[in-house]
Write a protein that holds these residues in place. Structure first.
Motif, short mmCIF file in Angstrom:
data_model
loop_
_atom_site.label_atom_id
_atom_site.label_comp_id
_atom_site.label_asym_id
_atom_site.label_seq_id
_atom_site.Cartn_x
_atom_site.Cartn_y
_atom_site.Cartn_z
N GLN A 93 0.85 -1.18 0.00
CA GLN A 93 0.00 0.00 0.00
C GLN A 93 0.88 1.22 0.00
OE1 GLN A 93 -2.04 -0.78 3.67
NE2 GLN A 93 -3.72 -1.83 2.66
N SER A 94 0.59 2.15 -0.90
CA SER A 94 1.37 3.39 -0.97
C SER A 94 0.42 4.58 -1.01
CB SER A 94 2.24 3.42 -2.23
OG SER A 94 3.16 2.35 -2.22
N TYR A 95 0.80 5.65 -0.33
CA TYR A 95 0.03 6.88 -0.37
C TYR A 95 0.96 8.05 -0.12
CZ TYR A 95 0.16 6.65 4.74
OH TYR A 95 0.56 6.58 6.05
N LYS A 96 0.48 9.25 -0.45
CA LYS A 96 1.27 10.46 -0.22
C LYS A 96 0.67 11.23 0.95
CE LYS A 96 3.09 11.36 -4.81
NZ LYS A 96 3.25 12.34 -5.87
N ASP A 97 1.56 11.73 1.82
CA ASP A 97 1.09 12.56 2.93
C ASP A 97 0.93 14.00 2.45
OD1 ASP A 97 3.67 13.53 2.80
OD2 ASP A 97 4.27 12.76 4.77
N ASN A 98 0.61 14.90 3.36
CA ASN A 98 0.36 16.31 3.01
C ASN A 98 1.59 17.00 2.43
OD1 ASN A 98 -2.27 16.11 3.85
ND2 ASN A 98 -1.85 16.86 5.91
N ASP A 99 2.78 16.53 2.79
CA ASP A 99 4.02 17.14 2.29
C ASP A 99 4.48 16.53 0.97
OD1 ASP A 99 4.15 18.76 4.56
OD2 ASP A 99 5.24 17.23 5.70
N ASN A 138 5.35 13.32 0.57
CA ASN A 138 6.19 12.15 0.80
C ASN A 138 5.39 10.87 0.54
OD1 ASN A 138 8.32 13.81 1.72
ND2 ASN A 138 7.38 13.91 3.73
N VAL A 139 6.00 9.91 -0.14
CA VAL A 139 5.34 8.65 -0.41
C VAL A 139 5.59 7.70 0.76
CG1 VAL A 139 5.21 6.65 -1.95
CG2 VAL A 139 5.60 8.94 -2.90
N ILE A 140 4.51 7.21 1.34
CA ILE A 140 4.57 6.25 2.45
C ILE A 140 4.17 4.89 1.89
CG2 ILE A 140 3.73 5.70 4.76
CD1 ILE A 140 5.11 8.45 4.59
N THR A 141 5.00 3.88 2.12
CA THR A 141 4.74 2.53 1.60
C THR A 141 4.72 1.54 2.75
OG1 THR A 141 5.83 3.07 -0.49
CG2 THR A 141 5.55 0.74 0.02
N SER A 142 3.74 0.66 2.72
CA SER A 142 3.60 -0.38 3.72
C SER A 142 3.41 -1.71 3.00
CB SER A 142 2.40 -0.09 4.62
OG SER A 142 2.11 -1.19 5.43
N ILE A 143 4.14 -2.74 3.43
CA ILE A 143 4.02 -4.07 2.82
C ILE A 143 3.60 -5.05 3.91
CG2 ILE A 143 5.18 -5.96 1.65
CD1 ILE A 143 7.07 -3.90 0.42
#
Length: 65
Positions: free
Chosen positions: A8-14, A16-21
């Protein structure tokens, strides 16, 4: 295959790409799904009966008027 990696990947308000596996265990998912009985056939029968009774009462009411 007994497990599948889910990314799962998403972008925060800044920006930045956050990825979780996470590894998803397929053996538990298929066993749990197979053991649950389906309510769909019973629900269809109940709906048909209710519609039949409603139609009968409606026709009886129109005939008496």
């Amino acid at each position: 295959t007994t497990s599948v990696p889910l990314q799962q990947s998403y972008k925060d308000n800044d920006g930045n790409v956050i990825t979780s596996i996470q590894n998803i265990d397929l053996t538990k998912a298929t066993t749990k799904t197979d053991s649950q009985p389906s309510m769909l056939p019973a629900l269809v029968v109940v709906i048909i009966i209710v519609l039949g009774i409603g139609g009968y009462l409606h026709m009886k009411k129109r005939k008496n008027q």
